[in-house]
Design an enzyme around this catalytic site. Sequence first.
Site, PDB file in Angstrom:
ATOM      1  N   CYS A  33      -9.068   7.370   4.570  1.00  0.00           N
ATOM      2  CA  CYS A  33     -10.462   7.818   4.449  1.00  0.00           C
ATOM      3  C   CYS A  33     -10.477   9.077   3.590  1.00  0.00           C
ATOM      4  CB  CYS A  33     -11.025   8.133   5.829  1.00  0.00           C
ATOM      5  SG  CYS A  33     -10.877   6.781   6.994  1.00  0.00           S
ATOM      6  N   GLU A  91      -5.962  -8.416  -6.237  1.00  0.00           N
ATOM      7  CA  GLU A  91      -6.642  -7.272  -5.613  1.00  0.00           C
ATOM      8  C   GLU A  91      -7.969  -6.926  -6.282  1.00  0.00           C
ATOM      9  OE1 GLU A  91      -4.810  -3.385  -5.555  1.00  0.00           O
ATOM     10  OE2 GLU A  91      -3.492  -3.938  -7.209  1.00  0.00           O
ATOM     11  N   ARG A 137     -10.741   6.433  -1.773  1.00  0.00           N
ATOM     12  CA  ARG A 137      -9.871   6.461  -0.605  1.00  0.00           C
ATOM     13  C   ARG A 137     -10.375   5.552   0.518  1.00  0.00           C
ATOM     14  NH1 ARG A 137      -6.441  10.852  -0.498  1.00  0.00           N
ATOM     15  NH2 ARG A 137      -6.202  10.442   1.712  1.00  0.00           N
ATOM     16  N   HIS A 176      11.640 -24.963  -4.937  1.00  0.00           N
ATOM     17  CA  HIS A 176      12.006 -24.921  -3.510  1.00  0.00           C
ATOM     18  C   HIS A 176      10.771 -24.887  -2.618  1.00  0.00           C
ATOM     19  CE1 HIS A 176      16.074 -24.394  -4.961  1.00  0.00           C
ATOM     20  NE2 HIS A 176      15.612 -23.444  -5.753  1.00  0.00           N
ATOM     21  N   TRP A 223     -12.514   4.134   5.632  1.00  0.00           N
ATOM     22  CA  TRP A 223     -11.831   2.848   5.545  1.00  0.00           C
ATOM     23  C   TRP A 223     -11.553   2.464   6.993  1.00  0.00           C
ATOM     24  CZ3 TRP A 223      -7.492   0.148   7.004  1.00  0.00           C
ATOM     25  CH2 TRP A 223      -7.210  -1.024   6.295  1.00  0.00           C
ATOM     26  N   GLY A 252      -7.090   9.040   9.807  1.00  0.00           N
ATOM     27  CA  GLY A 252      -5.863   8.770  10.553  1.00  0.00           C
ATOM     28  C   GLY A 252      -6.149   7.863  11.737  1.00  0.00           C
ATOM     29  N   LYS A 260      -2.224  -7.564  -9.258  1.00  0.00           N
ATOM     30  CA  LYS A 260      -3.401  -7.050  -9.975  1.00  0.00           C
ATOM     31  C   LYS A 260      -4.547  -8.063  -9.930  1.00  0.00           C
ATOM     32  CE  LYS A 260      -2.769  -3.530 -10.014  1.00  0.00           C
ATOM     33  NZ  LYS A 260      -1.495  -3.106  -9.539  1.00  0.00           N
ATOM     34  N   GLU A 279       3.805  -8.180 -10.007  1.00  0.00           N
ATOM     35  CA  GLU A 279       2.775  -7.161 -10.260  1.00  0.00           C
ATOM     36  C   GLU A 279       1.527  -7.779 -10.885  1.00  0.00           C
ATOM     37  OE1 GLU A 279       0.733  -3.543 -10.501  1.00  0.00           O
ATOM     38  OE2 GLU A 279       2.226  -4.421  -9.152  1.00  0.00           O
TER      39      GLU A 279
HETATM   40  C1  AGP Z   1      -1.821  -1.128  -6.195  1.00  0.00           C
HETATM   41  O1  AGP Z   1      -2.711  -1.492  -7.165  1.00  0.00           O
HETATM   42  C2  AGP Z   1      -2.375  -0.860  -4.889  1.00  0.00           C
HETATM   43  N1  AGP Z   1      -3.364   0.115  -4.929  1.00  0.00           N
HETATM   44  C3  AGP Z   1      -1.341  -0.585  -3.810  1.00  0.00           C
HETATM   45  O2  AGP Z   1      -0.498  -1.690  -3.720  1.00  0.00           O
HETATM   46  C4  AGP Z   1      -0.484   0.678  -4.012  1.00  0.00           C
HETATM   47  O3  AGP Z   1       0.421   0.483  -5.034  1.00  0.00           O
HETATM   48  C5  AGP Z   1       0.278   0.961  -2.707  1.00  0.00           C
HETATM   49  O4  AGP Z   1      -0.660   1.212  -1.706  1.00  0.00           O
HETATM   50  C6  AGP Z   1       1.238   2.132  -2.854  1.00  0.00           C
HETATM   51  O5  AGP Z   1       0.534   3.303  -3.141  1.00  0.00           O
HETATM   52  P1  AGP Z   1       1.348   4.612  -3.602  1.00  0.00           P
HETATM   53  O6  AGP Z   1       2.029   4.308  -4.884  1.00  0.00           O
HETATM   54  O7  AGP Z   1       0.288   5.661  -3.729  1.00  0.00           O
HETATM   55  O8  AGP Z   1       2.314   4.922  -2.501  1.00  0.00           O
END
Ligand code: AGP
Length: 613
Positions: free
Chosen positions: A2, A493, A27, A509, A79, A106, A490, A486
């Site tokens: 958050c 997400e 955030r 497999h 969040w 938290g 992308k 990766e």
């Molecule tokens: C990536 O596009 C995401 N936002 C997420 O997977 C991110 O990489 C992951 O939460 C790790 O974040 P960090 O690199 O700030 O630790």
Amino acid sequence: MCGIVGYIGKAEAPNILIKGLRRLEYRGYDSAGMAVLDGGRVEVAKAAGKVAALTEKAREEWPEERFSKASVGIAHTRWATHGPPTEVNAHPHLDQSGQIALVHNGIIENYRALRARLEAKGHQFLSETDTEVLAHLIGECDKGDIFQAVCDALHKVEGTFGIAVLSAREPDRIITARRGSPIVVGVGDGETIIASDASAIIAHTQRVIYLDDNDIAIVKSDSVEIRDLNNVPVNREIAELGLDAEAAEKGGYDHFMLKEIHEQPEALANAIRGRLDFNLGSSVLAGMSTSPRELSELTRVVMVGCGTSLHAGLVGEYAFEELAGVNAEVEQAAEFRYRNPILGCKDFVIAISQSGETADTLAAVREAHQKGAFVMSLCNVVGSTIARETGRGVYLHAGPEISVASTKAFTSQVAVLLMMALKLGRGRRLSREYGLEVAQAIASIPELVAKVIEQSDHIAELAKNYVKDEHAYFIGRGPMYPVALEGALKLKEISYIHAEGYHAAELKHGPIALLTEGTPIIAVACDVPGKDKTLGNIEECRARGARILGIVTEGDDAAAECMDEFIQVPATHHLVATVPAVVALQLFAYHVARLRDCEIDQPRNLAKSVTVE
Ligand code: AGP
């Protein structure tokens, strides 16, 4: 997870809080709220949805003059962890008297037990959240000194917190504290700002104090007093941010993601500048300032991270093994911290994290320290908890990354990992000649990436053919396997297309059963070792009617012929080729998501920095 903001100063608290929330919206953005003191009372406005919804709600409900007159307040963008994103569950939460307001980032793990105890004392709760329980607990502990009340309450709490507390009875202060979730305090001129990260502070001041775990502070407009939870004063340095507010703006792009993709040549130049040694064919990484002897005694490299950072580690694995001839492993941080890993002083643990605040990666760092490993971090956010706790590391210098989908951080992480592997290798069996070749290839990365970005329009055209798909599979081999992972991350997400990345040899497999007529396969088939095998796997997919989009090396007509359509990337060293290849996939995902009209910078259910487990 958050975003928290607190302000105490001259006036305009609601407007300043809203501006701060907007900067922290990446955030968490499923609901928001704020509380200010007005006429000796705590006044609260909350709304489900984005900060814009909160702004509208407060404008409707609050008298105009409150926006200009109120000079102290706290705010939150959420969040959800406990209770759905509704107005009632949004923060701030009040205690039983309604005189104390709390915002929290938290998880209070023992909230059920605390709630039951408070309900037995007659407390009534409005929401399903763990946070409201802490607000009531503080109220229960309050004997006229809000600071002491917060200390007493936090002694009863298990879990993580970054909090800000306001009391109508003590209007000249805000109490803030942290354990596990970040809190930064901005020291201004007659005003003080509290925030989860510096992006909400740079508009006010460059002078900041980073709180450490179990720090608690009494924040006034002209002073910041820091103690530990046992009320013992602690000293914390004031640091200079050196960030400019402009960097946190979109700069004329439709989305932060597109801006950050286009910033990569410059970000990569920053990550590489002054870090390559063309005399020795090696690299110079201040954060790795350890004697060549100590480096040469390290027998294993273990990279820990989550999400995109984990994928960067997977590319690093190939680099460390090939360039340094050292065992290299990559660990998912959440698994690493609980698996009781076998580690020792000859193990080189690298924590990879853009934000430097990811809870699981932070815990992995603490576990590695506990076991006596040689620990370093690779972070982008200066002054972040992981960077400070490792005390040794390399900053990416990629500039603020606002879009939830990480792009420039990934490519900069890979560039730095390549330089780390080069340094380790030159301290072992890697020759100066080959080291020089790799150093020159690394130095050319910004230019290679710029060439891919020039193809954005072409990639946008290609993207039109995938807008209606609900499934897509990315394949690659060798260092192109993590690139495929990766690329899939992308796409899924930001476009919500179900995308999976596979090692090209894995399809047979099982996953190949998913292929039917027209199923999209995105094949990362750059001209690197293993390419011919990947082309073979592509033929197997084509035989099942799949549609192939290929990432191929410029001039590699043989590979291009195997594809229905393709994106060309410049030729370079096979480890370095991972960077231009992934930029092509970033642009592909961006354009597909844009054409599907998705919320690109703030995808549903996600947050930029995952500060809870
Ligand atoms: C990536 O596009 C995401 N936002 C997420 O997977 C991110 O990489 C992951 O939460 C790790 O974040 P960090 O690199 O700030 O630790």
